[in-house]
Scaffold this active site. Structure first.
Site, PDB file in Angstrom:
ATOM      1  N   ARG A   1       0.948  -1.224  -0.045  1.00 12.31           N
ATOM      2  CA  ARG A   1       0.024  -0.103  -0.123  1.00 12.31           C
ATOM      3  C   ARG A   1       0.856   1.205  -0.055  1.00 12.31           C
ATOM      4  NH1 ARG A   1      -5.005   1.211   4.045  1.00 12.31           N
ATOM      5  NH2 ARG A   1      -3.325   0.741   5.649  1.00 12.31           N
TER       6      ARG A   1
ATOM      7  N   THR B   1      -0.932   7.664  -0.949  1.00 13.71           N
ATOM      8  CA  THR B   1      -2.255   7.563  -1.658  1.00 13.71           C
ATOM      9  C   THR B   1      -2.944   6.447  -1.112  1.00 13.71           C
ATOM     10  OG1 THR B   1      -1.145   5.961  -3.160  1.00 13.71           O
ATOM     11  CG2 THR B   1      -0.990   8.156  -3.734  1.00 13.71           C
TER      12      THR B   1
ATOM     13  N   ASP C   1      -1.979  -3.150  12.248  1.00 10.85           N
ATOM     14  CA  ASP C   1      -1.211  -3.822  11.001  1.00 10.85           C
ATOM     15  C   ASP C   1      -1.179  -5.305  10.937  1.00 10.85           C
ATOM     16  OD1 ASP C   1       0.837  -4.556   9.166  1.00 10.85           O
ATOM     17  OD2 ASP C   1       0.772  -2.394   8.676  1.00 10.85           O
TER      18      ASP C   1
ATOM     19  N   ASP D   1       2.603  -6.457  10.056  1.00 10.52           N
ATOM     20  CA  ASP D   1       3.528  -6.033  11.265  1.00 10.52           C
ATOM     21  C   ASP D   1       3.188  -6.973  12.546  1.00 10.52           C
ATOM     22  OD1 ASP D   1       4.729  -4.127   9.967  1.00 10.52           O
ATOM     23  OD2 ASP D   1       3.657  -2.530  10.909  1.00 10.52           O
TER      24      ASP D   1
HETATM   25  N1  URA Z   1      -4.071  -3.361   6.871  1.00 11.35           N
HETATM   26  C1  URA Z   1      -3.951  -3.619   7.843  1.00 11.35           C
HETATM   27  O1  URA Z   1      -3.170  -4.364   8.247  1.00 11.35           O
HETATM   28  N2  URA Z   1      -4.853  -3.294   8.926  1.00 11.35           N
HETATM   29  C2  URA Z   1      -5.831  -2.390   8.786  1.00 11.35           C
HETATM   30  O2  URA Z   1      -6.450  -1.961   9.805  1.00 11.35           O
HETATM   31  C3  URA Z   1      -6.101  -1.907   7.444  1.00 11.35           C
HETATM   32  C4  URA Z   1      -5.128  -2.381   6.533  1.00 11.35           C
END
Ligand code: URA
Length: 209
Positions: free
Chosen positions: A104, A108, A200, A203
């Site tokens: 991602r 953007t 995330d 992560d």
């Molecule tokens: N990707 C993630 O890992 N967590 C989110 O909350 C949104 C996208």
């Protein structure tokens, strides 16, 4: 309109609640995601076609059901999708694994495709596309496009946590793709994170920041 299934199974809900807690460390997070993935695979494969075979038991000969051998592919969206592959594979070990790499763009928030490697016969396989977080739906939309361009026409999207925005985006772009999720959350915050979500997923699975 494609179907949205939110798994209400107590074990799935319980485990999802556990990993939402920010105090849960990487090892436990990964183990629980793996367990949820197995439970979800059990539910998602309910409609696999069956056929009949003759079996000789120690007592007699009988006709019983087995899987008809429908070919499956599990396709994680890198990298967080990787965390769900083993759990699904435990139940369907004959499935082939494809990979779609997408990140991602932090500014953007748009997904960028950087890697696609799929089984050659992807056009003959039912695809379980796996991504723990369905946020804006951008990555899923792009991954589904990548699969369709290569001939896949039976695709199910499996996610741990979904935002209504992401569900709506995928349903609009791909009315033929059913979505299976463990949690349908409130929405997205200004940074594109799912609220309440679990942070995330990549992560937390891999111990990065
Ligand atoms: N990707 C993630 O890992 N967590 C989110 O909350 C949104 C996208």
């Amino acid at each position: 309109m494609s179907k949205l299934t939110v798994f209400e199974h107590p074990l799935i809900q319980h485990k999802l609640t556990l990993i939402r807690d920010k105090k849960v460390g990487t090892k436990e997070f990964r183990e629980i995601v793996d367990e949820i993935a197995s439970l979800m695979a059990y539910e998602v494969t309910r409609d696999l076609p069956m056929t009949e075979v003759e079996v000789e038991t120690p007592i007699t000969t009988t006709t019983q059901k087995i899987l008809a051998g429908k070919k499956l592919a599990i396709v994680p969206i890198l990298r967080a999708g990787l965390g769900m592959v083993d759990g699904i594979m435990k139940l369907i070990p004959a499935a082939r694994i494809g990979h779609i790499g997408m990140y991602r763009d932090e500014e953007t928030l748009e997904p960028v495709e950087y890697f696609v490697k799929l089984p050659d016969d992807i056009d003959q396989r039912e695809v379980l596309l796996v991504d723990p977080m369905l946020a804006t739906g951008g990555s899923a939309d792009m991954a589904i496009d990548a699969l369709k361009r290569r001939g896949a026409d039976k695709i199910k999207l499996i996610t741990l946590v979904s935002a209504p925005e992401g569900v709506a985006a995928v349903q609009k772009a791909h009315p033929d793709v059913d979505i299976y999720t463990a949690g349908l959350d409130e929405g997205l915050n200004e940074n594109g994170y799912i609220v309440p979500g679990l942070g995330d997923a990549g992560d937390r699975l891999f111990g990065t920041h």
